[in-house]
Design a protein around this motif. Structure first.
Motif, mmCIF file in Angstrom:
data_model
loop_
_atom_site.group_PDB
_atom_site.id
_atom_site.type_symbol
_atom_site.label_atom_id
_atom_site.label_comp_id
_atom_site.label_asym_id
_atom_site.label_seq_id
_atom_site.Cartn_x
_atom_site.Cartn_y
_atom_site.Cartn_z
ATOM 1 N N LEU A 1 -3.673 8.358 -3.524
ATOM 2 C CA LEU A 1 -3.825 8.507 -1.920
ATOM 3 C C LEU A 1 -3.293 7.719 -1.221
ATOM 4 O O LEU A 1 -2.696 6.529 -1.321
ATOM 5 N N VAL A 2 -2.844 8.188 0.049
ATOM 6 C CA VAL A 2 -2.435 7.222 1.085
ATOM 7 C C VAL A 2 -3.510 5.942 1.330
ATOM 8 O O VAL A 2 -4.540 6.335 1.181
ATOM 9 N N ARG B 1 0.827 -1.198 -0.119
ATOM 10 C CA ARG B 1 0.132 0.210 0.051
ATOM 11 C C ARG B 1 0.937 1.249 -0.164
ATOM 12 O O ARG B 1 2.142 0.898 0.405
ATOM 13 N N VAL B 2 0.264 2.380 -0.365
ATOM 14 C CA VAL B 2 1.060 3.549 -0.220
ATOM 15 C C VAL B 2 1.081 3.966 0.963
ATOM 16 O O VAL B 2 -0.148 4.108 1.816
ATOM 17 N N THR B 3 1.977 4.243 1.591
ATOM 18 C CA THR B 3 2.225 4.715 3.095
ATOM 19 C C THR B 3 2.344 6.040 3.167
ATOM 20 O O THR B 3 2.339 6.662 4.375
ATOM 21 N N LYS B 4 3.050 7.097 2.442
ATOM 22 C CA LYS B 4 3.026 8.424 2.238
ATOM 23 C C LYS B 4 2.700 8.781 0.955
ATOM 24 O O LYS B 4 3.169 8.201 -0.001
ATOM 25 N N ALA B 5 2.009 10.119 0.988
ATOM 26 C CA ALA B 5 1.667 10.457 -0.356
ATOM 27 C C ALA B 5 1.904 12.098 -0.371
ATOM 28 O O ALA B 5 1.612 12.598 0.465
ATOM 29 N N ILE C 1 5.890 3.505 -0.796
ATOM 30 C CA ILE C 1 5.179 2.397 -1.004
ATOM 31 C C ILE C 1 5.733 1.242 -0.107
ATOM 32 O O ILE C 1 6.779 1.194 -0.256
ATOM 33 N N GLU C 2 4.993 0.543 0.480
ATOM 34 C CA GLU C 2 5.309 -0.321 1.524
ATOM 35 C C GLU C 2 4.692 -1.555 0.782
ATOM 36 O O GLU C 2 3.532 -1.958 0.703
ATOM 37 N N VAL C 3 5.692 -2.539 0.344
ATOM 38 C CA VAL C 3 5.329 -3.915 0.040
ATOM 39 C C VAL C 3 5.081 -4.668 1.082
ATOM 40 O O VAL C 3 6.027 -4.904 1.960
ATOM 41 N N LEU C 4 4.221 -5.782 1.368
ATOM 42 C CA LEU C 4 4.100 -6.608 2.445
ATOM 43 C C LEU C 4 5.079 -7.715 2.143
ATOM 44 O O LEU C 4 5.569 -8.018 1.229
#
Lengths: 128, 128
Positions: free
Chosen positions: A108-109, A10-14, A21-24
């Motif tokens: 978006l975040v 998910r996007v963690t900062k925008a 982007i933080e990948v699982l």
């Protein structure tokens, strides 16, 4: 006539400029050697448009781009469309562990990430 | 952490050079004014890789591109990846009713189509 997408992060900062982007963790291995690329295509999910009303939209007036007349959603970048998938080509600044920092992401975040693909250096063709 | 994609059409002809895409009648209205664009991004489903084995693949050796070493799938265009979505930028030759003729689509016959987006004329940025 349906398929299932699995969100890989998910996007963690925008921001205006930089996004992260933080990948699982379970998908992180898939980032191996991504850092060799300067430009990547990010596919993400317009999670705020994932409902019948927005997914049933087939024509829009893309006011954001100064238009005043209808266009089909497939002739626009509208987030309201049958499949709420966004696509942006961004500059990849860094890959640290499972975290990417990119420039130019228009998401978006908390937007779920669907896929990441390298973009070839020749320019306008996306295929590697 | 999952989403549902709805297939909006399929590839009806695939060739070295030209391919045709048939959009389902219920989505056809979304093509309005697509013909104004010369380049479009086509998102399609790698239907032959939509199984656990291929979707569980996180690293590959992309031999087709002459590589001999592993890469993460997100650093490759491999059709084996967590979400079997292909992305190709193609030249749009015609839109006749619900049928598009395009040049450069790297998809098999019967591949479901997930989305179609215009590509801006400036070149390497995909956002309109």
């Amino acid at each position: 006539m349906r398929g299932e997408v699995r969100f890989i992060g998910r996007v963690t900062k925008a921001g205006e400029d930089l996004s992260t982007i933080e990948v699982l963790p379970e998908y992180c291995e898939g980032l191996y050697r991504l850092g060799e690329h300067k430009h990547i295509a990010v596919l993400y999910w317009f999670h705020e448009r994932d409902d019948e009303r927005h997914r049933g939209t087939l024509q829009v007036v893309p006011r954001r781009h100064g238009e005043t007349e209808l266009r089909g959603v497939f002739a626009s970048r509208s987030p309201s469309r049958p499949n709420p998938i966004g696509l942006t080509e961004v500059e990849l600044l860094s890959v640290e562990g499972c975290i990417l920092t990119v420039r130019g992401l228009d998401a978006l975040v908390d937007s779920p990430i669907v896929d990441i693909k390298p973009v070839s250096k020749e320019g306008d063709r996306l295929s590697l």
